[in-house]
Scaffold this motif. Structure first.
Motif, short mmCIF file in Angstrom:
data_model
loop_
_atom_site.label_atom_id
_atom_site.label_comp_id
_atom_site.label_asym_id
_atom_site.label_seq_id
_atom_site.Cartn_x
_atom_site.Cartn_y
_atom_site.Cartn_z
N LYS A 147 -4.49 5.02 0.16
CA LYS A 147 -3.26 5.17 0.94
C LYS A 147 -2.02 5.08 0.04
O LYS A 147 -1.07 5.86 0.20
CB LYS A 147 -3.20 4.09 2.02
CG LYS A 147 -1.94 4.13 2.86
CD LYS A 147 -1.95 3.00 3.89
CE LYS A 147 -0.66 2.99 4.71
NZ LYS A 147 -0.66 1.86 5.69
N ASN A 192 0.83 -1.21 0.00
CA ASN A 192 0.00 0.00 0.00
C ASN A 192 0.86 1.25 0.00
O ASN A 192 0.69 2.17 0.80
CB ASN A 192 -0.94 0.01 1.21
CG ASN A 192 -1.99 -1.08 1.14
OD1 ASN A 192 -2.43 -1.45 0.06
ND2 ASN A 192 -2.37 -1.61 2.30
N ASP A 243 -5.23 -0.92 -0.11
CA ASP A 243 -5.75 0.43 0.11
C ASP A 243 -5.14 1.35 -0.95
O ASP A 243 -4.04 1.86 -0.78
CB ASP A 243 -5.39 0.91 1.51
CG ASP A 243 -6.07 2.23 1.89
OD1 ASP A 243 -6.46 2.98 0.97
OD2 ASP A 243 -6.20 2.50 3.09
#
Length: 435
Positions: free
Chosen positions: A301, A269, A298
């Motif tokens: 992120k 991520n 994510d």
């Protein structure tokens, strides 16, 4: 309830064995060694299955499980074809017997004898999946192929025109059983002499220790602009029973350390800038995110602080992430690289004629190159294999992607706006080399 299911399964196995035996008995009525050989083969597989299940270790599955899967496929798939033919013949025989009994034309036996032609046809057709599976187990799983694609983009930085990426995916090191052939595959990757190597997840089947015997082999991978990787769904150890939560965490920590020992920069991520001259592109790596699977990834992120107009390449193990999230993401992700499906390790691909795998029933984008909403997705067919220790029609893949600046864009006057982020459909240049 479980007992009833097991009972029905055993009855089904008995049914396909009985019908298969009828085909052999009809075709070889006087060859007892053929009949004995049939039962020795079938019973031997079932005894091996019992042994594997009695010694099964959910943490360290081992190669015997893969061997059992291959033997079951070799045994059951051809028998299913025989079942279809002979069961269909039995329906016809029963119908004829009933008609003759009612009409009074029965000559004594209620059921007419089996026709030799039906048994011959059934056995002949059943040999096709048998031989195909045998080839997949003995040869196909190491039949590496290099698939090449050239992609053109409007806004690729000039310094990256001609930049090459080798993508590998789904190594599944716990399944390997031939060091010599594996080293051939690694050498074939290096022969592509790409600027960068990207590995899109599933280094192991279940636990980090599976990779220990092969660290030296994969350390030989070379790329002047670096080697980068992500985690796949199997890398987290989610599919085995661990003695404690701490053991599972330690396993993942060891796997991440092995990635470092292999010379890969593991992206979790996060993103990294790939610099070339005065320009750069953003390489993004997310943890596994799959529809119906764990969703640790994510993308928000991973893209924090990235410039909106930068050229972006994303590594995301599961291709369903592309349809569910990536193609609708607020920032343009020019190219997404995935794996995960293995093309189900079974299918048929004849360029220009047919391209099918059972994987297509689960994944709309299951192998190869796709373009949608001005964004590209490439799904690698996988370098290794899982569960079934073979590949039938869907060969292990090494992908080489060449990035080019679109010629029309290069010829534009540089004083004009360079703000467009839409991709142009590629001019396809594909090729492959194989064993």
């Amino acid at each position: 309830m479980v007992f009833i299911r097991i009972l029905f399964f055993l009855l089904f196995l008995g049914l396909i064995d009985w019908y298969s035996y009828q085909a052999f008995k009809t075709l070889f009525p006087n060859q007892n060694w053929v009949k004995i050989g049939f039962w020795v083969f079938s019973i031997g597989i079932y005894l091996f299955a019992i042994f594997v299940f009695l010694t099964f270790d959910r943490i360290n599955v081992g190669l015997n499980f893969g061997r059992l899967i291959s033997l079951l496929v070799l045994s059951i798939l051809p028998k299913l074809i025989i079942l279809v033919f002979l069961f269909g013949e039995d329906i016809t025989r029963i119908a004829r017997g009933v008609f003759q009994s009612i009409s009074g034309t029965n000559n004594g036996d209620f059921l007419p004898e089996r026709r030799k032609f039906i048994s011959q046809t059934a056995l002949l057709l059943s040999a096709i999946p048998f031989l195909g599976t045998l080839h997949g187990v003995l040869i196909g799983k190491y039949r590496y192929r290099v698939m090449k694609h050239t992609l053109e983009f409007d806004d690729l930085p000039e310094e990256f025109d001609g930049f090459t990426i080798t993508q590998i995916s789904d190594i599944h090191s716990g399944s390997f059983d031939n060091k010599e052939k594996l080293e051939y595959g690694v050498d074939l990757i290096n022969q592509q002499e790409s600027d960068m190597i990207l590995f899109t997840g599933d280094l192991v089947n279940n636990h980090a220790g599976e990779m220990e015997p092969w660290i030296g082999t994969f350390q030989k991978l070379k790329a002047p602009m670096g080697k980068y990787s992500i985690l796949g769904n199997h890398d987290y150890g989610d599919y085995v029973a661990w003695p404690s939560r701490e053991a599972k965490v330690q396993n993942l920590q060891r796997l991440c350390k092995i990635q470092e020992e292999l010379g890969f920069k593991l992206l979790r991520n996060e993103s990294i800038k790939i610099q070339k001259g005065n320009s750069s592109i953003d390489l993004i790596g997310v943890e596994n995110w799959g529809k119906g699977f764990a969703q640790y990834g994510d993308l928000n992120k991973a893209t924090t602080n990235l410039e909106e107009k930068s050229f972006k390449i994303l590594m995301s193990h599961d291709p369903s992430h592309f349809d569910e999230v990536v193609k609708k993401f607020s920032q343009l992700i020019h190219l997404t690289l995935s794996g995960h499906t293995h093309g189900m390790q079974f299918g048929i691909e004849i360029p220009g004629f047919i391209r099918w795998s059972p994987a297509s029933l689960r994944y709309p984008k299951w192998a190869g190159l796709y373009e949608e909403l001005g964004r590209y997705l490439h799904v690698n067919r996988g370098f290794g294999f899982l569960a079934f220790p073979g590949r039938v029609g869907i060969w292990p893949e090494i992908t080489v992607l060449e990035l080019r600046r679109k010629k029309e864009y290069i010829n534009k006057t540089y004083g004009k706006s360079n703000s467009t982020l839409s991709l142009n459909r590629k001019k396809s240049k594909t090729g492959l080399s194989s064993l």
